[in-house]
Every structure is written in C-alpha cells, then in structure tokens.
Motif scaffolding. Structure first.
Motif, mmCIF file in Angstrom:
data_model
loop_
_atom_site.group_PDB
_atom_site.id
_atom_site.type_symbol
_atom_site.label_atom_id
_atom_site.label_comp_id
_atom_site.label_asym_id
_atom_site.label_seq_id
_atom_site.Cartn_x
_atom_site.Cartn_y
_atom_site.Cartn_z
ATOM 1 N N SER A 163 -0.405 8.185 -6.899
ATOM 2 C CA SER A 163 0.677 7.351 -6.393
ATOM 3 C C SER A 163 0.123 6.576 -5.206
ATOM 4 C CB SER A 163 1.885 8.195 -5.972
ATOM 5 O OG SER A 163 1.520 9.087 -4.940
ATOM 6 N N TYR A 164 0.715 5.426 -4.922
ATOM 7 C CA TYR A 164 0.183 4.528 -3.909
ATOM 8 C C TYR A 164 1.309 4.075 -2.980
ATOM 9 C CZ TYR A 164 -3.040 4.164 -7.864
ATOM 10 O OH TYR A 164 -3.866 4.451 -8.916
ATOM 11 N N TYR A 165 0.967 3.863 -1.722
ATOM 12 C CA TYR A 165 1.966 3.352 -0.790
ATOM 13 C C TYR A 165 2.193 1.864 -1.065
ATOM 14 C CZ TYR A 165 4.637 2.394 3.380
ATOM 15 O OH TYR A 165 5.643 2.026 4.243
ATOM 16 N N ALA A 166 3.448 1.461 -1.073
ATOM 17 C CA ALA A 166 3.814 0.054 -1.252
ATOM 18 C C ALA A 166 4.906 -0.298 -0.255
ATOM 19 C CB ALA A 166 4.298 -0.203 -2.670
ATOM 20 N N PRO A 167 4.776 -1.400 0.468
ATOM 21 C CA PRO A 167 5.814 -1.776 1.428
ATOM 22 C C PRO A 167 7.082 -2.233 0.731
ATOM 23 C CG PRO A 167 4.196 -3.529 1.235
ATOM 24 C CD PRO A 167 3.681 -2.382 0.406
ATOM 25 N N THR A 168 8.211 -2.040 1.397
ATOM 26 C CA THR A 168 9.506 -2.452 0.844
ATOM 27 C C THR A 168 10.258 -3.415 1.758
ATOM 28 O OG1 THR A 168 10.547 -0.476 1.796
ATOM 29 C CG2 THR A 168 9.763 -0.323 -0.479
ATOM 30 N N GLY A 169 9.649 -3.773 2.888
ATOM 31 C CA GLY A 169 10.296 -4.728 3.780
ATOM 32 C C GLY A 169 11.265 -4.067 4.731
ATOM 33 N N VAL B 299 -5.465 5.509 11.206
ATOM 34 C CA VAL B 299 -4.821 4.722 10.164
ATOM 35 C C VAL B 299 -4.199 5.653 9.138
ATOM 36 C CG1 VAL B 299 -6.266 2.678 10.456
ATOM 37 C CG2 VAL B 299 -7.028 4.501 8.920
ATOM 38 N N GLN B 300 -3.205 5.129 8.416
ATOM 39 C CA GLN B 300 -2.480 5.920 7.433
ATOM 40 C C GLN B 300 -2.091 5.034 6.263
ATOM 41 O OE1 GLN B 300 1.317 7.230 8.975
ATOM 42 N NE2 GLN B 300 1.715 5.266 9.958
ATOM 43 N N ALA B 301 -1.536 5.669 5.222
ATOM 44 C CA ALA B 301 -1.116 4.936 4.031
ATOM 45 C C ALA B 301 -0.189 3.782 4.409
ATOM 46 C CB ALA B 301 -0.411 5.877 3.062
#
Length: 281
Positions: A7-13, A236-238
């Motif tokens: 699974s990957y981190y994705a921004p959501t705004g 730094v982090q995901a």
C-alpha cells in the motif's frame, strides 16, 4: 526477497486546521528541498488544460536553482475523469506510477489497466490517453522529462508493469536490507531516466554519503527514516517529497518499525550538455 503486495501513501488535500502550529519541516536550499506531506493542501493544487475532473500537485519543475531535468506531479482523477490530450509536449517522455485506485491508459489502440503499484513508461510522441473508468478516485505520480535522443539509438518502447510482480534486486553485501525494484534494464541505453522503488528494511542504511551527477526526486511511499541531505539530517515519513540537486551528498538510516520505501527518479545514460547555464543550449 519475497514479493509482497504493497500500500502507498497518497495525499487527499484539505487544509490544516487553524489550531495547527505553523512550524514545519518544509525547507528549500540550494542543494535540496523537502516538501512534507502536510503541504499537499487544496490551495496548492493545480488544474491542467485538457484534463477533466482532475487536479494535480506539481512537486518538481525545471527551474533555475531547483530541478533541471524533470517535472513531477501527483495526479488526482475522479471517476469519469482523465484526458484525451494529456501530454502537451511531443518531445516529452513520461512515467506513471499508481498509488491509489485504478486508471486505464490507451496507447496505439491498446488499453492497459493500471491498479495500485502499476507502472507505465510512455515514449515521446506516443499519443497516449488516460481515463478513470472505476468508481473510486485514482491517484498516481506522473514524471515528465524531455527525451534526449542519441544518433543511432532508437527511442525506448512502452513498458507496462506492476511492482507486485517484480522481485526487488538486493544491493550487494546488505543481506537484503537495501533493495531496488527496477522496471527497465539499467543497461538499456535507450532510456535516459530511471524511475525505481527503493526499499530499506528497519535498521538498514545507505552507508556512505552518495555524491553523484544524477539529480533525484524521492517521494516516500511507506515508513519513515532519517535522511542526510548535504550536511543536514532530516526526518521524513510517508507522503513527504525530497528533491536533490546533482552532487548533493545523501545517505539514509531507516529507523521506523516497518520498511522505508520511496519512488526514485534519476537522469541517466547521457553526456552532460555543454554550454550555457545549467547545460542548456
């Protein structure tokens, strides 16, 4: 190394609340930049011509004192959205990497469904299109570079793959603690950029300050670490993004409870251009 679905981190705004502290890890220097995940807010998103139901966070672009060779976006495409004219530059090659949802890329009349972990290399002037035909929002990285053609060497062919189908290559003498997932053959001189995934197991390190001609874009997909950038150690982090100028010393210590993984861009396999500031003619 055993293959594992990721699974990957994705921004959501959104927007940080008024109660948040302004103090942050964001930094921009002459050698590197760090864009923490909190910066991916609604107010810094962009809309692009000929893209429908889509917004983008542009996290690198050619700019004096910043990225010299590439641009990188995080794209967010709503169901039914996409573009029949996504790439405005006929000389631009592209890489897509899906971190959430699914997209359909059409190229030369063939459709390719990319889900989480999906990768596509798109040669210049290939006339690709992209649509989100699913029911959920799709988020993916889009890396663009002006292709540097070489006399006697053909342009690369398209590549479609998924990280989950590729076994990472362990780095020598690391017992698998440091590995790289490669989507194209690094010895293939048709390619002038590589986009890979680097994985460091908890406690693994990049054991020396790498100092080299390739510039980097690094988006943290999973985990956390302490990264040395020039003379500074930054945490730094995901969800964080780092840009490193050519010859910026870099090292890393993966200090989290799980794997530390990042999507890595670098320019490769070409002579440096001579003449003019930044090698531009």
């Amino acid at each position: 190394m055993k293959k594992t679905a990721r699974s990957y981190y994705a921004p959501t705004g959104g927007l940080p609340p008024q109660t948040d502290l302004i103090t942050d890890r964001a930094v921009f220097t002459e050698a590197y930049a760090v864009i923490p995940k909190r910066e991916f807010s609604d107010i810094v998103a962009s809309f692009l011509p000929h893209w429908e139901k889509t917004r983008a966070w542009i996290i690198a672009r050619p700019l004096s004192g910043f990225a010299e060779t590439f641009s990188q976006y995080i794209m967010e495409v709503q169901p039914g959205g996409g573009s029949d004219r996504p790439e405005p530059d006929s000389n631009a090659e592209g890489v897509l990497f899906v971190v959430e949802g699914e997209i359909v890329v059409t190229l030369h009349g063939e459709t390719h469904r990319l889900t989480s972990g999906g990768y596509a290399f798109l040669p210049p002037a290939s006339g690709w299109t992209l649509r989100n035909k699913g029911t959920a929002t799709a988020r993916f990285h889009w890396i663009r570079k002006a292709y540097e053609a070489v006399d006697g060497i053909d342009a690369p062919e398209p590549v479609f793959a998924n990280e989950n189908d590729i076994a990472p290559n362990p780095m020598p003498d690391t017992n698998g603690g440091w590995a790289t997932t490669r989507f194209v053959d690094p010895a293939d001189l048709r390619h002038d950029m590589h986009v890979t995934i680097v994985t460091l197991k908890p406690g693994a390190v990049i054991p020396f300050p790498e100092t080299h001609v390739m510039e980097h874009g690094l988006y943290v997909l999973e985990g956390k670490a302490v990264y040395r950038l020039n003379q500074d150690w930054v945490e730094v982090q995901a969800g964080d993004y780092m840009w490193l100028r050519a010859f910026c010393p870099q090292a890393c210590y993966a200090g989290g409870a799980g794997d530390f993984r990042y999507l890595l861009y670098k320019d490769v396999n070409r002579h440096p251009r001579l003449g003019g500031f930044g090698g531009q003619r």
